[in-house]
Scaffold this active site. Structure first.
Site, PDB file in Angstrom:
ATOM      1  N   ASP A   1      10.689   0.935   7.939  1.00  0.00           N
ATOM      2  CA  ASP A   1       9.258   0.767   8.187  1.00  0.00           C
ATOM      3  C   ASP A   1       8.674   1.853   9.085  1.00  0.00           C
ATOM      4  OD1 ASP A   1       9.020  -1.554   6.617  1.00  0.00           O
ATOM      5  OD2 ASP A   1       9.715  -2.813   8.266  1.00  0.00           O
TER       6      ASP A   1
ATOM      7  N   GLU B   1      13.027  -9.926  12.840  1.00  0.00           N
ATOM      8  CA  GLU B   1      12.104  -8.803  13.030  1.00  0.00           C
ATOM      9  C   GLU B   1      10.850  -9.327  13.726  1.00  0.00           C
ATOM     10  OE1 GLU B   1       9.259  -5.853  10.396  1.00  0.00           O
ATOM     11  OE2 GLU B   1       9.619  -7.920   9.861  1.00  0.00           O
TER      12      GLU B   1
ATOM     13  N   GLN C   1       1.030 -16.639  13.031  1.00  0.00           N
ATOM     14  CA  GLN C   1       1.905 -17.572  12.324  1.00  0.00           C
ATOM     15  C   GLN C   1       1.256 -18.204  11.096  1.00  0.00           C
ATOM     16  OE1 GLN C   1       4.227 -20.316  15.062  1.00  0.00           O
ATOM     17  NE2 GLN C   1       2.794 -19.463  16.537  1.00  0.00           N
TER      18      GLN C   1
ATOM     19  N   GLU D   1      18.135 -10.497  -7.896  1.00  0.00           N
ATOM     20  CA  GLU D   1      17.234  -9.581  -8.606  1.00  0.00           C
ATOM     21  C   GLU D   1      17.984  -8.852  -9.733  1.00  0.00           C
ATOM     22  OE1 GLU D   1      14.097  -8.668  -8.896  1.00  0.00           O
ATOM     23  OE2 GLU D   1      14.654  -6.898 -10.073  1.00  0.00           O
ATOM     24  N   GLU D   2      17.364  -8.820 -10.914  1.00  0.00           N
ATOM     25  CA  GLU D   2      18.033  -8.237 -12.083  1.00  0.00           C
ATOM     26  C   GLU D   2      18.290  -6.737 -11.938  1.00  0.00           C
ATOM     27  OE1 GLU D   2      15.135  -9.826 -12.126  1.00  0.00           O
ATOM     28  OE2 GLU D   2      13.549  -8.522 -12.911  1.00  0.00           O
TER      29      GLU D   2
ATOM     30  N   ASP E   1      13.229 -11.629   8.117  1.00  0.00           N
ATOM     31  CA  ASP E   1      12.048 -10.784   8.039  1.00  0.00           C
ATOM     32  C   ASP E   1      10.869 -11.455   8.744  1.00  0.00           C
ATOM     33  OD1 ASP E   1      10.627  -8.502   6.789  1.00  0.00           O
ATOM     34  OD2 ASP E   1       9.551 -10.067   5.698  1.00  0.00           O
TER      35      ASP E   1
HETATM   36  C1  NOJ Z   1       8.798  -6.317   7.392  1.00  0.00           C
HETATM   37  C2  NOJ Z   1       9.693  -5.556   6.506  1.00  0.00           C
HETATM   38  O1  NOJ Z   1      10.620  -4.863   7.234  1.00  0.00           O
HETATM   39  C3  NOJ Z   1       8.765  -4.718   5.688  1.00  0.00           C
HETATM   40  O2  NOJ Z   1       9.438  -3.696   5.075  1.00  0.00           O
HETATM   41  C4  NOJ Z   1       8.106  -5.675   4.761  1.00  0.00           C
HETATM   42  O3  NOJ Z   1       7.227  -5.015   3.908  1.00  0.00           O
HETATM   43  C5  NOJ Z   1       7.333  -6.707   5.556  1.00  0.00           C
HETATM   44  N1  NOJ Z   1       8.106  -7.250   6.628  1.00  0.00           N
HETATM   45  C6  NOJ Z   1       6.878  -7.854   4.690  1.00  0.00           C
HETATM   46  O4  NOJ Z   1       7.978  -8.575   4.229  1.00  0.00           O
END
Ligand code: NOJ
Ligand code: NOJ
Length: 717
Positions: free
Chosen positions: A351, A279, A212, A129-130, A251
């Site tokens: 989050d 996650e 899923q 990412e720039e 993620d």
């Molecule tokens: C979980 C990430 O921790 C959250 O911050 C993100 O917005 C969502 N997944 C989507 O990628």
């Protein structure tokens, strides 16, 4: 300021180049690490040259008042804070997704720009990412960061989000690039690069198919079963490995394709040493998909963030819940997860509201930190915790849980505490590899013991603000003697006296545990028989490198055994008293008990390893008109290799449960051995456990060597 700083910097760089680099241990042995989670944009602005790059101009807010804009933090900023991190005892950083993200400016209702400063809307997984690196999107700053981290003894984990690209209904409409080459977008998806199902909603969040195959929050849902996307995502992960990363935080693993993720993990482990954790959001061990979560963690090679324990931690320290809540989750997960010590534990993250927004009580924060740093699992500390960073707007939830770092003070109690307990995790193997046993509990007090091959750590936490508790009838396996508090009273702990006893139950002299205090007493064991602490990855085909960590392996090479088969000396890549690396030999596929014999002939405990048949290919298998089912009955797949469960017919042994969006047809994506001709059948496991096989002969299928596979069959009546 600049002038006096410059010479100092070059002087310290000069010194650094003459110092030997701290030894970086294998990533596969991650239990000795202390992770620090960084949102790159919100940590430190190391270079102003990348704050408002031309290709995505207008997404930067120098005033830091628009919480959904870029604020200037970057990879160089993290690099500049390396000694701050090392001084805190941090041994691994987990950085927010660094890949090229959404360039478009999508204004919110008030006309303010919103930007993907968090990194979860990728457009090109192979460029940086720039805003975090440079306007050319090259890897220079990323490489510099990895190099500086490794020279400081710190590992680098990147957040990798393979489930989706950018949002599907605005901006760039999910457009995806392969190192600059346009691949496709969501709105004119001629190649089948995306799934086009609705957003996951309502009861769909608990539905195996929807979680899923449906869309997560309007984010263009990548289809990894398309061989181009499969290869793209795997080569992007490999590119990060080539650039030196030690691990991946994956993620939304609950929302990507579970079966495909086994093959992603296998691809990463085939490329090299790594640690993977995902996650899988869930609040409690009673979650409808909890069973799927631990089956996934135990078999895929991807450990998980420990969300059920996080809920309990927040209830116990944040809302005055009883310690039994934590104790119950620990017990429950120990029974279910085959490697609960690889679960990544945390108090808060990007989050959810920061802990201090929930309960503005530093004592409680310290106690929670001490808990995750000494309990089973690998602690991940959210950036700024050590500075008591929090902003309580709107309850402190997203985006107010992502403030800019305000201070880098190395004298806070939290900073010192983290350092001290990180040191203990490095020095005493009971923290990394030991059992976790409760020794004493009431609503406010938890005393637990970690134990590994003669190394013992006993931890006592009293979270009550006002009440001291007399501790009586406490036993420990610490040998008789006097133990000073390892935290030297930092959190109010005092010394402990242990009297002689037997059977690992030595009586502790009664004492009083002060209000809001933490005490840690410990001893490091003396050499004995080899003791295996961890083994990773826990599955791999011949040729994959596996790390065994533990104690007492000896300096002279001994033997590693897979079941009764000794690994040839030529396949043992390295051997030290605490670490062995071996290459999986050409054994038959199956589950093996791995043991180590020292050169002196002493035999270790065993740890489980699954020898795969070959590298894994994601294959979608569909069975038409499966056996009639009633509510609670499921169709599973079983077959003739370990990847297919070796003909087992249990919920955990077979592959499944299959999904049935088009009842009575069922399907599943399973990762299967490349190039092998497999035999398989579908079975029904009824709600009461009864197993029904389909009739007839076994189905056969030859798994492709590369790409992805699809196979259909009719249930044989
Ligand atoms: C979980 C990430 O921790 C959250 O911050 C993100 O917005 C969502 N997944 C989507 O990628
Ligand atoms: C036993 C089952 O009864 C049969 O149907 C299946 O084909 C074989 N296992 C596998 O060889």
């Amino acid at each position: 300021m600049q002038r006096s700083f410059r010479p100092l910097l070059s002087f310290s760089l000069l010194v650094l180049t003459f110092l030997p680099a701290p030894a970086i241990s294998r990533a596969a042995d991650f239990r000795r690490e202390t992770i620090y989670q960084i949102i790159t944009d919100r940590f430190f602005d190391g270079s102003s040259a990348n704050n408002n790059p031309q290709q995505s101009s207008g997404l930067y807010d120098a005033t830091k008042s628009n919480w959904r804009a870029y604020w200037g933090g970057d990879l160089e900023g993290i690099q500049r804070k390396m000694s701050y991190l090392a001084g805190m005892g941090i041994t691994a950083i987990w950085i927010s997704p660094p890949v090229d993200n959404l360039n478009a400016n999508i204004p919110d209702g008030g006309g303010n720009p919103t930007a993907s400063y968090h990194g979860y809307q990728a457009r090109d997984f192979k460029r940086i990412e720039e805003h975090f690196g440079n306007p050319g999107n090259t890897w220079t700053e990323f490489d510099n960061l990895v190099k500086a981290a490794h020279e400081t003894g710190i590992k680098v984990i990147v957040d990798f989000a393979p489930n989706h690209s950018t949002q599907n209904n605005g901006g760039e409409f999910g457009a995806l690039y392969d190192n600059g080459e346009f691949l496709g977008n969501y709105t004119s998806d001629t190649q089948g690069y995306y799934f086009h199902n609705a957003n996951i909603s309502g009861g769909g969040w608990d539905d195996r198919y929807q979680v899923q195959y449906y869309t997560l929050f309007d984010l263009a849902d990548l289809n990894p079963l398309n061989s181009r996307i499969d290869a793209y995502l795997k080569s992007a992960a490999q590119l990060f490995q080539q650039h030196g990363v030690d691990g991946f935080r994956l993620d939304a693993v609950k929302h990507a394709n579970w079966g495909w993720e086994y093959s992603l993990a296998n691809s990463i482990y085939t490329n090299g040493d790594s640690f993977l954790f995902g996650e899988w959001y869930q609040g409690y061990v009673s979650d409808p998909l909890y069973h799927d979560s631990y089956k996934f963690a135990s078999k895929s090679g991807i450990s998980l963030l420990d969300f059920p324990l996080n809920t309990a931690i927040r209830n116990v320290f944040g809302s005055n819940g009883n310690w039994s809540e934590i104790d119950n989750v620990i017990t429950h997960e120990a029974a279910d997860f085959s490697r609960d010590d690889d679960l990544v534990t945390f108090i808060d993250n990007h989050d959810m509201a920061r802990f201090l927004s929930v309960n503005n009580n530093k004592n409680r924060l310290h106690e929670a930190l001490a808990f995750i740093q000494t309990a089973r699992g690998i602690p991940a500390i959210y950036y700024g915790t050590e500075q008591y960073l929090h902003n309580d707007t709107s309850g402190g939830t997203d985006p107010y849980n992502r403030p800019m770092m305000q201070a880098f003070d190395t004298s806070t109690t939290a900073y010192k505490l983290i350092n001290r307990l990180s040191t203990l995790r490095r020095d005493n193997p009971a923290i990394a590899y030991g059992s976790m046993g409760q020794r004493w509990i009431n609503n406010d007090v938890y005393i637990y013991e970690r134990n590994f091959a003669g190394s013992v750590v006993l931890v006592a936490i009293n979270k009550n603000e006002a009440t001291a508790y007399p501790i009586t009838a406490l036993n420990t396996s610490l040998p008789a003697g006097e133990y000073a508090d390892y935290l030297t009273g930092l959190l109010g702990g005092a010394s402990l006296t242990v009297k002689p006893g037997s059977g690992g139950n030595n009586a502790v002299t009664n004492f009083t545990l002060p209000a809001h205090s933490v005490a840690v007493w410990q001893i490091t064991g003396t050499p004995g028989a080899p003791a295996l602490g961890s083994l990773g990855p826990n599955a791999g085909q011949p040729g994959v490198k596996v790390t065994i960590a533990g104690r007492n392996f000896g300096t002279t090479k001994g033997t590693v055994k897979l079941g009764t088969t000794a690994v040839l000396p030529a396949n043992i890549d390295s051997w030290s008293p605490t670490k062995i690396v071996f290459t999986v030999p050409a054994v038959s596929n199956g589950n093996y008990n791995v043991t180590v014999n020292s050169s002196a002939g002493q035999v270790s405990n065993g740890l489980q390893f699954t020898a795969l048949t070959a590298k894994l290919i994601p294959v979608t298998l569909t069975i038409f008109n499966a056996s009639p089912t009633q509510i609670g009955d499921y169709i599973f797949l079983t077959g003739n290799t370990v990847e297919l469960g070796n003909w087992t017919t249990t919920w955990d042994g077979a592959v499944g449960p299959l999904l049935t969006p088009n009842y009575p047809n069922w399907f599943i994506c399973a990762s299967l051995p490349a190039g092998q001709t497999i035999q398989f059948k579908f079975i029904k496991i009824a709600a009461n456990g009864a197993v029904t096989w389909e009739a007839g002969s076994n189905h056969t299928y030859t798994v492709p060597q590369t790409g992805t596979g699809f196979v259909n069959a009719n249930w044989q009546y």
